[in-house]
Design a protein around this motif. Structure first.
Motif, short mmCIF file in Angstrom:
data_model
loop_
_atom_site.label_atom_id
_atom_site.label_comp_id
_atom_site.label_asym_id
_atom_site.label_seq_id
_atom_site.Cartn_x
_atom_site.Cartn_y
_atom_site.Cartn_z
N ASN A 135 0.83 -1.22 0.00
CA ASN A 135 0.00 0.00 0.00
C ASN A 135 0.86 1.27 0.00
O ASN A 135 0.58 2.23 0.72
N GLN A 137 2.19 4.74 -1.22
CA GLN A 137 1.46 5.85 -1.81
C GLN A 137 2.33 6.75 -2.69
O GLN A 137 1.80 7.54 -3.48
N GLY A 143 -0.67 2.20 -4.08
CA GLY A 143 -1.36 1.08 -3.44
C GLY A 143 -0.66 -0.24 -3.65
O GLY A 143 -1.07 -1.27 -3.12
N LYS A 188 0.30 3.00 3.68
CA LYS A 188 -0.80 2.79 4.62
C LYS A 188 -0.54 1.50 5.37
O LYS A 188 -0.30 0.46 4.74
N ASP A 189 -0.59 1.57 6.70
CA ASP A 189 -0.29 0.39 7.49
C ASP A 189 -1.49 -0.54 7.55
O ASP A 189 -2.52 -0.31 6.88
N ASP A 190 -1.38 -1.59 8.36
CA ASP A 190 -2.44 -2.60 8.43
C ASP A 190 -3.74 -2.05 9.00
O ASP A 190 -4.80 -2.67 8.86
N ASN A 191 -3.67 -0.90 9.65
CA ASN A 191 -4.86 -0.24 10.19
C ASN A 191 -5.34 0.89 9.30
O ASN A 191 -6.15 1.72 9.73
N ASP A 192 -4.81 0.95 8.07
CA ASP A 192 -5.17 1.96 7.08
C ASP A 192 -4.75 3.36 7.49
O ASP A 192 -5.32 4.35 7.04
N THR A 194 -2.00 6.27 7.27
CA THR A 194 -0.91 6.67 6.39
C THR A 194 0.30 7.06 7.23
O THR A 194 0.21 7.88 8.15
#
Length: 389
Positions: A135, A137, A143, A188-192, A194
């Motif tokens: 993910n 950016q 993504g 973006k990490d695993d918790n969305d 940034t």
């Protein structure tokens, strides 16, 4: 004339029958399927100890994949005999994901020393660790995945050597580079959430700090970190099956079959697993993140902490609990103990994992941002302890 005709007819008939029989017999032999002798399946991996480290990662052929369709190297699809593995707990590296593999030459295998020490890999073996982000950016394929580096440790007759390979922007090749550098990554990490990191690719001297060990003759050698039996005594999803990693190494011929598995109490856990006791999680966290420096004959052995998993069971002093700090640099005077039980804000350990200041932060290398989850874990663990006074 009739007799001659009958004789000729009988001769013709006999000849026809004989010919038919012969034809049928030959056809049977010709049509019979003979199992072809299969070509020996040979791994494409090439590790010439007189020539490594190569100038490019592709020359090793670790990631050619298997079967008729050759995978792109960036897919990190392992070639024959390149075995994936993962320790129960992972060393934090600025939220980078990792894919780890091991390769050994034919008819060689690792030997076991003890639960708390690394498996002894044979000459010619290679440990392969890829660092990447999903993910991302700030790349053309927003993504998508970006592989930053592939670190190798290669076992030569004189000991382990390092080889680091930096991937190009096209993700088609990685070139040898032990000088070190930085690269910006927005992901973006695993918790969305940034995040932005100025990811640090280490230089050779920084590799040495984490991997060096002194033997009884005070000779410095380099050793791997994560391949301890205690870290591999768990299940791994190999795609076609899920199996205990040590069992898989034995089946692969990479480990002696008479190997004794670690007991449950000598096996590390995933420190992210909140269903596990917090003490086990904290011990597993410092084992993988700190023990390679804070151990006997390691880089920080002059400090009192001994963070190896085998050394923290029933001995909280080795984790610094209620141990007085020494006159260490210019830290705030309130940090009077390494772990001030029940008081994380007055604990040296908590202070050092909770800063990005290079003068004070721990670990020394491999981290430039705060590990929020690790900080929360160690705070909760310190709060769970009975106070020192």
């Amino acid at each position: 004339m009739k007799q001659n005709y009958k004789l000729l007819s009988r001769i013709f008939l006999f000849s026809a029958v004989l010919a038919a029989a012969t034809f049928i017999g030959c056809s049977k032999d010709e049509d019979e399927y003979i199992e072809p002798i299969p070509e020996p399946v040979v791994s494409p991996v090439t590790v010439d100890l007189t020539k490594v480290p190569y100038d490019s990662l592709s020359k090793y052929h670790f990631f050619d994949g298997e079967g008729e369709i050759i995978a792109a190297m960036k897919d990190l699809s392992p070639s024959l005999d390149v075995l994936p593995y993962a320790p129960a707990s992972a060393l934090f590296s600025d939220y980078a994901h990792k894919k780890r593999f091991v390769w050994m030459p034919k008819n060689t295998k690792a030997t076991f020393n003890s639960d708390g020490t690394i498996l002894e890999l044979p000459v010619g073996a290679v440990l392969i660790k890829n660092f990447y982000y999903d993910n991302v950016q700030n790349i053309a394929n927003v993504g998508g995945r970006r592989i930053i580096e592939t670190r190798l440790m290669i076992r030569k007759s004189e000991g382990w050597i390092f080889a680091d390979y930096k991937w190009n922007a096209e993700q088609t090749e990685a070139t040898f580079d032990l000088l070190g550098s930085f690269t910006d990554v927005v992901f973006k990490d695993d918790n969305d959430v940034t995040r932005t990191v100025n990811y640090k690719i280490p230089n050779e001297s920084q590799c040495v700090i984490c991997h060096k060990s002194r033997d009884i003759n005070d000779v410095t050698t380099y050793i791997p970190i994560g391949i301890k039996p205690q870290n591999l005594n768990n299940n791994y999803n190999y795609g076609t099956e899920t199996k205990n990693q040590l069992t898989k190494w034995i089946e692969k011929g990479y480990l002696d079959s008479n190997f004794t598995f670690p007991t449950a109490e000598n096996t590390t856990i995933d420190y992210n697993d909140t269903s596990q006791p917090i003490e086990l999680r904290a011990r597993s966290y410092v084992d993988i993140n700190c023990a390679h420096c804070h151990g006997v004959d390691r880089h920080c052995d002059y400090r009192p902490m001994r963070f190896a998993f085998s050394e923290t069971k029933d001995n909280l002093a080795n984790m610094g609990v209620c141990v007085n700090t020494e006159d260490m640099q210019s830290f705030p005077p309130s940090l009077s103990k390494i772990v001030n039980a029940g008081r994380p804000e007055n604990s040296m350990l908590y202070y050092r994992i909770n800063t990005t200041n290079e003068t004070y932060r721990m670990p020394l290398h491999g981290r430039t941002v705060l590990h929020d989850e690790g900080i929360a874990l160690m705070r909760d663990w310190i709060n769970s302890l009975d106070r020192c006074d």
